[in-house]
Design a protein around this motif. Structure first.
Motif, PDB file in Angstrom:
ATOM      1  N   LEU A  76      28.750  38.430  57.568  1.00  0.00           N
ATOM      2  CA  LEU A  76      28.430  39.702  57.846  1.00  0.00           C
ATOM      3  C   LEU A  76      28.894  40.676  56.856  1.00  0.00           C
ATOM      4  N   ASP A  77      28.351  41.427  56.023  1.00  0.00           N
ATOM      5  CA  ASP A  77      29.094  42.112  54.825  1.00  0.00           C
ATOM      6  C   ASP A  77      28.961  43.674  54.880  1.00  0.00           C
ATOM      7  N   PRO A  78      29.930  44.467  54.725  1.00  0.00           N
ATOM      8  CA  PRO A  78      29.877  45.973  54.771  1.00  0.00           C
ATOM      9  C   PRO A  78      28.978  46.454  53.395  1.00  0.00           C
ATOM     10  N   VAL A  79      28.321  47.512  54.047  1.00  0.00           N
ATOM     11  CA  VAL A  79      27.655  48.359  52.663  1.00  0.00           C
ATOM     12  C   VAL A  79      27.959  49.560  52.694  1.00  0.00           C
ATOM     13  N   TYR A  80      28.185  50.039  53.721  1.00  0.00           N
ATOM     14  CA  TYR A  80      28.734  51.513  54.098  1.00  0.00           C
ATOM     15  C   TYR A  80      29.546  51.639  55.334  1.00  0.00           C
ATOM     16  N   GLY A  81      30.932  51.694  55.262  1.00  0.00           N
ATOM     17  CA  GLY A  81      31.641  51.702  56.457  1.00  0.00           C
ATOM     18  C   GLY A  81      32.032  50.157  56.781  1.00  0.00           C
ATOM     19  N   PRO A  82      32.945  49.871  57.856  1.00  0.00           N
ATOM     20  CA  PRO A  82      33.164  48.625  58.354  1.00  0.00           C
ATOM     21  C   PRO A  82      32.234  47.887  58.937  1.00  0.00           C
ATOM     22  N   VAL A  83      32.451  46.691  58.943  1.00  0.00           N
ATOM     23  CA  VAL A  83      31.653  45.479  59.611  1.00  0.00           C
ATOM     24  C   VAL A  83      32.188  45.637  61.199  1.00  0.00           C
ATOM     25  N   PRO A  84      31.391  45.732  62.192  1.00  0.00           N
ATOM     26  CA  PRO A  84      31.848  45.801  63.539  1.00  0.00           C
ATOM     27  C   PRO A  84      32.531  44.469  64.026  1.00  0.00           C
ATOM     28  N   ASP A  85      33.597  44.516  64.436  1.00  0.00           N
ATOM     29  CA  ASP A  85      34.383  43.310  64.926  1.00  0.00           C
ATOM     30  C   ASP A  85      33.815  42.766  66.174  1.00  0.00           C
ATOM     31  N   GLY A  86      33.865  41.405  66.238  1.00  0.00           N
ATOM     32  CA  GLY A  86      33.519  40.715  67.304  1.00  0.00           C
ATOM     33  C   GLY A  86      31.986  40.525  67.499  1.00  0.00           C
ATOM     34  N   GLU A  87      31.213  40.674  66.271  1.00  0.00           N
ATOM     35  CA  GLU A  87      29.974  40.130  66.145  1.00  0.00           C
ATOM     36  C   GLU A  87      29.917  39.155  65.009  1.00  0.00           C
ATOM     37  N   ASP A  88      28.584  38.460  65.439  1.00  0.00           N
ATOM     38  CA  ASP A  88      28.453  37.346  64.460  1.00  0.00           C
ATOM     39  C   ASP A  88      27.114  37.270  64.206  1.00  0.00           C
ATOM     40  N   ALA A  89      26.650  36.585  63.021  1.00  0.00           N
ATOM     41  CA  ALA A  89      25.282  36.804  62.619  1.00  0.00           C
ATOM     42  C   ALA A  89      24.385  36.243  63.525  1.00  0.00           C
ATOM     43  N   GLN A  90      24.585  34.942  64.319  1.00  0.00           N
ATOM     44  CA  GLN A  90      23.575  34.330  65.079  1.00  0.00           C
ATOM     45  C   GLN A  90      23.326  35.156  66.335  1.00  0.00           C
ATOM     46  N   SER A  91      24.430  35.746  67.050  1.00  0.00           N
ATOM     47  CA  SER A  91      24.055  36.755  68.237  1.00  0.00           C
ATOM     48  C   SER A  91      23.324  38.087  67.918  1.00  0.00           C
ATOM     49  N   LEU A  92      23.738  38.574  66.883  1.00  0.00           N
ATOM     50  CA  LEU A  92      22.937  39.734  66.061  1.00  0.00           C
ATOM     51  C   LEU A  92      21.623  39.356  66.093  1.00  0.00           C
ATOM     52  N   ARG A  93      20.913  38.127  65.480  1.00  0.00           N
ATOM     53  CA  ARG A  93      19.803  37.887  65.233  1.00  0.00           C
ATOM     54  C   ARG A  93      19.144  37.729  66.637  1.00  0.00           C
ATOM     55  N   ALA A  94      19.694  37.069  67.421  1.00  0.00           N
ATOM     56  CA  ALA A  94      19.354  36.928  68.867  1.00  0.00           C
ATOM     57  C   ALA A  94      19.074  38.018  69.424  1.00  0.00           C
ATOM     58  N   ARG A  95      20.028  39.133  69.678  1.00  0.00           N
ATOM     59  CA  ARG A  95      20.033  40.379  70.389  1.00  0.00           C
ATOM     60  C   ARG A  95      18.833  41.156  69.860  1.00  0.00           C
ATOM     61  N   GLY A  97      16.227  39.928  68.013  1.00  0.00           N
ATOM     62  CA  GLY A  97      14.980  39.115  67.747  1.00  0.00           C
ATOM     63  C   GLY A  97      14.377  38.911  66.324  1.00  0.00           C
ATOM     64  N   VAL A  98      15.564  38.783  65.579  1.00  0.00           N
ATOM     65  CA  VAL A  98      15.182  38.571  64.156  1.00  0.00           C
ATOM     66  C   VAL A  98      15.171  36.995  63.785  1.00  0.00           C
ATOM     67  N   ASP A  99      14.308  36.467  63.139  1.00  0.00           N
ATOM     68  CA  ASP A  99      13.930  34.943  62.700  1.00  0.00           C
ATOM     69  C   ASP A  99      14.924  34.881  61.594  1.00  0.00           C
ATOM     70  N   PRO A 100      15.823  33.787  61.746  1.00  0.00           N
ATOM     71  CA  PRO A 100      16.858  33.555  60.659  1.00  0.00           C
ATOM     72  C   PRO A 100      16.296  33.139  59.506  1.00  0.00           C
ATOM     73  N   ALA A 101      14.619  32.869  59.574  1.00  0.00           N
ATOM     74  CA  ALA A 101      14.317  32.691  58.039  1.00  0.00           C
ATOM     75  C   ALA A 101      13.469  33.883  57.584  1.00  0.00           C
ATOM     76  N   ALA A 102      13.593  34.877  58.236  1.00  0.00           N
ATOM     77  CA  ALA A 102      12.709  35.999  57.713  1.00  0.00           C
ATOM     78  C   ALA A 102      13.443  36.529  56.447  1.00  0.00           C
ATOM     79  N   PRO A 103      12.813  36.974  55.367  1.00  0.00           N
ATOM     80  CA  PRO A 103      13.234  37.450  54.098  1.00  0.00           C
ATOM     81  C   PRO A 103      13.921  38.694  54.161  1.00  0.00           C
TER      82      PRO A 103
END
Length: 142
Positions: A76-95, A97-103
């Motif tokens: 998880l990398d910032p673009v504008y502002g900070p990255v939310p704490d306590g979040e991770d890539a896998q749980s965000l994709r699941a929450r 519904g984003v396919d990990p292979a989606a471009p």
């Protein structure tokens, strides 16, 4: 815990100036404070293009109380502002519904914490701003 708007804006400015090195609250804690745009993807070019497009309007992002970050691989990398704490890539994709292979997938989360908009290709900044500007809270000046 609610913070005065001035404190939140000061923290956002500091975090942005630091390149997002500091962590924000979790997404749920940002509810009613910020709109969040998450850029998911395996296509680094699309993520970079969308990030660059958004950063041409830093004032517009600030005016709309935005946080923007990317989810690529396990990062998880910032673009504008900070990255939310306590979040991770896998749980965000699941929450969301984003396919990990989606471009590329961009998801806008409103201040109410709900998904408001989604795109699977890079879009002009003005399109995202128009979606936000049509939201009831934005029209009410929040």
């Amino acid at each position: 815990m609610r913070r005065p708007i001035g404190q939140l804006l000061a923290a956002l400015v500091i975090c942005t100036a630091m390149g997002g090195a500091t962590m924000a609250q979790s997404l749920s804690e940002l509810q009613w404070q910020n709109r969040v745009l998450i850029l998911f993807g395996t296509d680094g070019t699309a993520i970079e293009e969308q990030s660059s497009e958004l950063l041409t309007g830093r004032d517009a992002l600030a005016e709309r109380d935005m946080l923007v970050f990317t989810v690529a691989g396990d990062r998880l990398d910032p673009v504008y502002g900070p990255v939310p704490d306590g979040e991770d890539a896998q749980s965000l994709r699941a929450r969301f519904g984003v396919d990990p292979a989606a471009p590329f997938t961009a998801i806008l989360i409103g201040k109410d914490g709900q998904e408001k908009w989604r795109a699977d290709s890079v879009v002009p900044r003005a399109e995202i701003e128009a979606v936000i500007d049509a939201m009831p809270m934005r029209r009410a000046g929040r």
